[in-house]
Design an enzyme around this catalytic site. Sequence first.
Site, mmCIF file in Angstrom:
data_model
loop_
_atom_site.group_PDB
_atom_site.id
_atom_site.type_symbol
_atom_site.label_atom_id
_atom_site.label_comp_id
_atom_site.label_asym_id
_atom_site.label_seq_id
_atom_site.Cartn_x
_atom_site.Cartn_y
_atom_site.Cartn_z
ATOM 1 N N ASN A 127 39.300 40.678 36.332
ATOM 2 C CA ASN A 127 38.214 40.422 37.267
ATOM 3 C C ASN A 127 38.612 39.380 38.303
ATOM 4 O O ASN A 127 39.436 38.511 38.041
ATOM 5 C CB ASN A 127 36.972 39.952 36.514
ATOM 6 C CG ASN A 127 36.541 40.937 35.445
ATOM 7 O OD1 ASN A 127 36.790 42.138 35.573
ATOM 8 N ND2 ASN A 127 35.919 40.452 34.394
ATOM 9 N N ASP B 278 36.032 37.682 39.903
ATOM 10 C CA ASP B 278 34.761 36.997 40.165
ATOM 11 C C ASP B 278 34.770 35.509 39.811
ATOM 12 O O ASP B 278 33.821 34.782 40.140
ATOM 13 C CB ASP B 278 33.620 37.691 39.412
ATOM 14 C CG ASP B 278 33.916 37.880 37.925
ATOM 15 O OD1 ASP B 278 34.531 36.995 37.308
ATOM 16 O OD2 ASP B 278 33.525 38.929 37.375
ATOM 17 N N HIS C 36 44.552 40.183 38.718
ATOM 18 C CA HIS C 36 44.316 40.823 40.016
ATOM 19 C C HIS C 36 43.947 39.829 41.110
ATOM 20 O O HIS C 36 43.433 40.226 42.151
ATOM 21 C CB HIS C 36 43.219 41.886 39.886
ATOM 22 C CG HIS C 36 43.577 43.000 38.962
ATOM 23 N ND1 HIS C 36 42.653 43.864 38.423
ATOM 24 C CD2 HIS C 36 44.780 43.394 38.465
ATOM 25 C CE1 HIS C 36 43.259 44.738 37.634
ATOM 26 N NE2 HIS C 36 44.553 44.470 37.641
ATOM 27 N N CYS D 66 51.352 33.405 57.300
ATOM 28 C CA CYS D 66 51.842 32.088 56.874
ATOM 29 C C CYS D 66 51.862 31.928 55.358
ATOM 30 O O CYS D 66 52.360 30.934 54.844
ATOM 31 C CB CYS D 66 50.992 30.984 57.508
ATOM 32 S SG CYS D 66 49.278 30.958 56.924
ATOM 33 N N GLY E 138 35.206 44.761 27.620
ATOM 34 C CA GLY E 138 34.683 45.153 28.916
ATOM 35 C C GLY E 138 35.624 45.946 29.789
ATOM 36 O O GLY E 138 35.513 45.905 31.013
ATOM 37 N N SER F 35 37.893 49.868 30.007
ATOM 38 C CA SER F 35 38.187 51.166 29.407
ATOM 39 C C SER F 35 39.684 51.426 29.341
ATOM 40 O O SER F 35 40.110 52.508 28.926
ATOM 41 C CB SER F 35 37.500 52.284 30.202
ATOM 42 O OG SER F 35 37.879 52.228 31.559
ATOM 43 N N THR G 69 31.818 51.867 25.858
ATOM 44 C CA THR G 69 32.364 53.233 25.935
ATOM 45 C C THR G 69 33.731 53.300 25.266
ATOM 46 O O THR G 69 34.335 52.273 24.935
ATOM 47 C CB THR G 69 32.493 53.689 27.397
ATOM 48 O OG1 THR G 69 33.371 52.795 28.095
ATOM 49 C CG2 THR G 69 31.131 53.698 28.077
#
Length: 375
Positions: free
Chosen positions: A123, A125, A151, A162, A246, A248, A278
């Site tokens: 994530n 965030d 990421h 720069c 969290g 898949s 899932t």
Amino acid sequence: MEKLVLNQQNKPRLLEIIQHIKSAKNIVVIVGAGISVSGGIPDFRSPDGLFAEIMKQYPGVFSSGRDLFDLSRIFISSRSLTTFYKFMALLKQQVISARVTATHRHFAKLNNINKLLRVYSQNVDNLEERAGLTINDCNNIRSSDRIVKLHGEIDNVWCNICHKTFPFSSDVINAFKEGIPPECQYCMEQVEKAKISGKRVRNPRSPMLPRPNILLYNDFERTVGEEIGRVAYHDQRKADCLLIMGTSLKVSGCKSLVKDFSKAVHNRGGKVIFINTTEVATNNWEGVIDVHIQGASDDWAELVESELEKEPANKKRKRSCEDEDKQEDIKGGKRKRSANKSDKIVGVKQGQPTLQLRRRSRPQGKNLFNLCYIT
């Protein structure tokens, strides 16, 4: 792979699994977008997720979610670039209004009782930091940092002229909303200095433009994969429990990371626990994941914490000075036995990350930890 629904009926077996967490000393957690949904950030791939929302406004610009994060696709036209910037403005606004979840607070509590070795997050965030976990710089990871950003992050904007970062401020958000790039403050300062001194002015608004400090497919200028590889190698020598939450497990780099940590954890007799609402994306996880707990990560976090609180205070692990002294220097590889003596790292393109080790007779060059667990 054992499968359990997170409910009252399965509680006796769930408590047995939690015993592995209670006995673990170095827990590694790998997380995806699912842990932030309850905090107000929609996941990316669902029918009502972020990608679907931006595609309603700009149909046909990108054929898949991956294209939206592919550097070679973003800059292919002014329309694709505009769509990318507007998507980033939308994502940033949702991150600003997001709430720290019970899962994020759970990681902080695991850290407070000295059980957490590292969180590897897909994530951007930054909710892990808001929950209290530490990170210095995702491009320069310290052994004391508790988060590895696979990421990148969205608190800053990165200029690939720069190579400096500056805050993702309200002015930048407004520029992205209009579908135009923001001005890099550092490049503009250099322009002004060049004008004053009478030197030739280099145009800072080149085709490679400032963008959020996230990692993109086919972005070969960024070298954070090497840093992640160093930390992962270090952690795989210590991890005794792996939690996957969290996600898949569709991203190839994350799958490689899970498999490498699973092998290391199993070698120490530990367990690999997958918590998600899932199923995993593919069915080739036998021998990698021990148990799939089907349920919300927040519910699992609350159950684990209720059990950890029952543990007597004198039995809770305290990290000693000796433990800290044994921390390996991630960047330097100061231990006598280190991978850069005989290992060759191949398959390291950031667009298609894989991890393969081949033995060789002698090291060739300094940059031997070029591992890519990123997308």
